[in-house]
Design a protein around this motif. Sequence first.
Motif, mmCIF file in Angstrom:
data_model
loop_
_atom_site.group_PDB
_atom_site.id
_atom_site.type_symbol
_atom_site.label_atom_id
_atom_site.label_comp_id
_atom_site.label_asym_id
_atom_site.label_seq_id
_atom_site.Cartn_x
_atom_site.Cartn_y
_atom_site.Cartn_z
ATOM 1 N N LEU A 116 -9.886 6.568 -2.037
ATOM 2 C CA LEU A 116 -9.699 8.027 -2.038
ATOM 3 C C LEU A 116 -10.440 8.582 -0.832
ATOM 4 C CD1 LEU A 116 -10.308 8.788 -5.826
ATOM 5 C CD2 LEU A 116 -8.128 8.398 -4.657
ATOM 6 N N ASP A 117 -9.692 9.250 0.032
ATOM 7 C CA ASP A 117 -10.263 9.711 1.291
ATOM 8 C C ASP A 117 -9.812 11.163 1.476
ATOM 9 O OD1 ASP A 117 -11.106 10.070 3.849
ATOM 10 O OD2 ASP A 117 -9.663 8.690 4.770
ATOM 11 N N GLY A 118 -10.666 12.115 1.074
ATOM 12 C CA GLY A 118 -10.275 13.525 1.145
ATOM 13 C C GLY A 118 -9.064 13.764 0.279
ATOM 14 N N ASP A 119 -7.988 14.270 0.889
ATOM 15 C CA ASP A 119 -6.798 14.570 0.077
ATOM 16 C C ASP A 119 -5.786 13.414 0.096
ATOM 17 O OD1 ASP A 119 -5.560 14.673 2.526
ATOM 18 O OD2 ASP A 119 -4.601 16.618 2.196
ATOM 19 N N THR A 120 -6.253 12.221 0.514
ATOM 20 C CA THR A 120 -5.336 11.079 0.601
ATOM 21 C C THR A 120 -5.767 9.964 -0.352
ATOM 22 O OG1 THR A 120 -4.892 11.613 2.904
ATOM 23 C CG2 THR A 120 -4.340 9.376 2.204
ATOM 24 N N ALA A 121 -4.816 9.440 -1.078
ATOM 25 C CA ALA A 121 -5.082 8.269 -1.936
ATOM 26 C C ALA A 121 -4.252 7.111 -1.403
ATOM 27 C CB ALA A 121 -4.699 8.577 -3.379
ATOM 28 N N ARG A 122 -4.926 5.976 -1.158
ATOM 29 C CA ARG A 122 -4.207 4.768 -0.735
ATOM 30 C C ARG A 122 -4.351 3.745 -1.844
ATOM 31 N NH1 ARG A 122 -7.059 6.080 3.534
ATOM 32 N NH2 ARG A 122 -5.922 7.373 5.004
ATOM 33 N N ILE A 123 -3.216 3.336 -2.382
ATOM 34 C CA ILE A 123 -3.230 2.411 -3.517
ATOM 35 C C ILE A 123 -2.570 1.116 -3.084
ATOM 36 C CG2 ILE A 123 -2.401 2.056 -5.896
ATOM 37 C CD1 ILE A 123 -2.219 5.293 -5.803
ATOM 38 N N THR B 259 0.828 -1.217 0.000
ATOM 39 C CA THR B 259 0.000 0.000 0.000
ATOM 40 C C THR B 259 0.858 1.261 0.000
ATOM 41 O OG1 THR B 259 -1.736 -1.181 1.189
ATOM 42 C CG2 THR B 259 -1.837 1.231 1.233
ATOM 43 N N THR B 260 0.712 2.045 -1.048
ATOM 44 C CA THR B 260 1.376 3.346 -1.166
ATOM 45 C C THR B 260 0.348 4.423 -0.837
ATOM 46 O OG1 THR B 260 2.989 2.612 -2.789
ATOM 47 C CG2 THR B 260 2.433 4.954 -2.828
ATOM 48 N N THR B 261 0.764 5.374 -0.019
ATOM 49 C CA THR B 261 -0.149 6.451 0.396
ATOM 50 C C THR B 261 0.344 7.768 -0.185
ATOM 51 O OG1 THR B 261 -0.597 5.252 2.436
ATOM 52 C CG2 THR B 261 -1.176 7.593 2.418
ATOM 53 N N ILE B 262 -0.569 8.480 -0.845
ATOM 54 C CA ILE B 262 -0.203 9.771 -1.441
ATOM 55 C C ILE B 262 -1.090 10.834 -0.805
ATOM 56 C CG2 ILE B 262 -0.021 11.077 -3.601
ATOM 57 C CD1 ILE B 262 0.230 8.358 -5.041
ATOM 58 N N THR B 263 -0.478 11.864 -0.240
ATOM 59 C CA THR B 263 -1.246 12.927 0.434
ATOM 60 C C THR B 263 -1.150 14.236 -0.353
ATOM 61 O OG1 THR B 263 0.633 13.525 1.803
ATOM 62 C CG2 THR B 263 -0.877 11.897 2.718
ATOM 63 N N ASN B 264 -1.980 15.192 0.057
ATOM 64 C CA ASN B 264 -2.095 16.487 -0.634
ATOM 65 C C ASN B 264 -2.619 16.307 -2.066
ATOM 66 O OD1 ASN B 264 -1.945 19.320 -0.558
ATOM 67 N ND2 ASN B 264 0.087 19.341 -1.522
ATOM 68 N N CYS B 265 -3.475 15.289 -2.253
ATOM 69 C CA CYS B 265 -4.078 15.067 -3.580
ATOM 70 C C CYS B 265 -5.134 16.137 -3.846
ATOM 71 C CB CYS B 265 -4.780 13.720 -3.637
ATOM 72 S SG CYS B 265 -3.697 12.327 -3.435
ATOM 73 N N PRO B 266 -5.156 16.697 -5.034
ATOM 74 C CA PRO B 266 -6.213 17.660 -5.357
ATOM 75 C C PRO B 266 -7.543 16.939 -5.583
ATOM 76 C CG PRO B 266 -4.845 17.244 -7.286
ATOM 77 C CD PRO B 266 -4.232 16.475 -6.157
ATOM 78 N N GLN B 267 -8.645 17.557 -5.187
ATOM 79 C CA GLN B 267 -9.966 16.945 -5.407
ATOM 80 C C GLN B 267 -10.489 17.397 -6.762
ATOM 81 O OE1 GLN B 267 -12.488 17.106 -1.996
ATOM 82 N NE2 GLN B 267 -10.931 16.210 -0.701
ATOM 83 N N ILE B 268 -9.961 16.752 -7.781
ATOM 84 C CA ILE B 268 -10.326 17.065 -9.166
ATOM 85 C C ILE B 268 -10.764 15.775 -9.841
ATOM 86 C CG2 ILE B 268 -8.849 19.101 -9.460
ATOM 87 C CD1 ILE B 268 -6.729 17.191 -10.659
#
Length: 454
Positions: free
Chosen positions: A97-104, A69-78
């Motif tokens: 996708l949870d707010g500005d966080t993506a967990r892949i 699991t890779t976590t990416i934060t500060n994702c834009p909500q676009i």
Amino acid sequence: MFHTFELEASRSVNECPTDWVETPAGMMTAMSEHFDVHGGARLVGEVDVVGAKNSVLKLMAAALLAEGTTTITNCPQILDVPLMADVLRSVGCEVELDGDTARITTPSELSHRADSPAMGKLRASVCVLGPLVGRLKRAVVALPGGDAIGSRPLDMHQTGLRALGATSTIEHGCVVAKAGELRGAQIWLDFPSVGATENILMAAVLAEGTTVIDNAAREPEIADICTMLTEMGAKIEGAGTSTLTVHGVDSLRPTEHRVIGDRIVGATWAFAAAMTRGDLTVNGVNPHHLDLVLEKLRLAGAEVTPFDGQGFRIVQADRPKAVDFVTLPYPGFATDLQPFAVALSTVSEGTSMITENVYEARFRFIEEMVRLGADARTDGHHAVVRGVERLSSAPVWASDIRAGAGLVLAGLCADGITEIWDVFHIDRGYPHFVENLNRLGARIDRVTGNPERA
Ligand code: UD1
């Protein structure tokens, strides 16, 4: 000899699609929506910029390189973020996708076929090609979609993969790549292509031996991917320079990474301040990524104060002065900002020459600026814009993300109410754009309904 744009007599109904799509914020946006932009605003206040669209989508693709699991934060909500999530799901990942966080979560067994319908909805989908070839040594990747801004071939992506030992052909609308093994190689790019650099880089991190990519793209978003790949265990030298040296490793591990601030959105706010003679403080973006842009706006008469690392203030007291702009790969003036350069020039004092060197069809939106009363003409890849005191409102159509945002800024400087159609383009790249503009002093209404004119 310059030619003046002919205004189109009519438009195809197909250009005004009516499907509904859900934004990451749970908001529904209709392709038949438009904005009513009330002219005469002066933008004042503070605005936060979140993660860069052109970074987050590639970072999501990079998650394919490591099981776990890779976590990416500060994702834009676009809109493009859930579209990219669908692309990753189609090859077997779980994406939350949870707010500005993506967990892949990437499984050990990935599919090499990325040919779902989501692929055709955005350009960045092609960036799964490099990771799939790196990890699985084969890939079938549907040709991507994205903004209609000119020819967007993949020849350099393919040349790079071939240099690493893969075969690469286009078959039935897909890039088909196969390799027995990937071996490091010296690769010279004809042009510092952002997408080709990213795909070759993401294949090379798992290749045997050393790869050198010369004339690599130097965009801050490439440096951001290099940072994340390094956190995952990749060995990369030269991040942010035009020579990337990659020492292949056997495997990568998942990581947690924060996306860099969106310099294109940050610059959009800077142009908005300059055009409306406003006073904006823009947070969350590295002002050094905008050095040339902010210098151009100083020449136009703005007072710009960069803050250490993460923002700037821009104040424009008088009517902007005309400035020339030339688009080039980073650190040149970004082609994505060219619509804002044109929009600023339409209301500046004097005549500006804007030269577009990256995408041949990117001046198409000037035709919409002319509807708003702009005095603009093009000759090949040059546009000459004579500033007018005031634009005047009209119905206009957004043709891509940046052209759409440029029309919004022009509408703020036009007498009356400017209707902007096909605003789903703008939603693909600008989180909470209308809400932020209204908070800063604009009046823009999001209206649902079909255009009267077909
Ligand atoms: C990315 C950005 C886009 C930006 C562009 C240039 C994303 C999702 N999009 O697009 O917003 O406008 O960089 O800064 O990150 N080219 C070829 N052959 C190739 C690849 C590219 O001829 O194999 C040409 C293109 O036609 C174009 C130029 O190179 O004229 C730049 O393209 P490139 O840098 O690859 O742009 P993208 O990665 O598609």
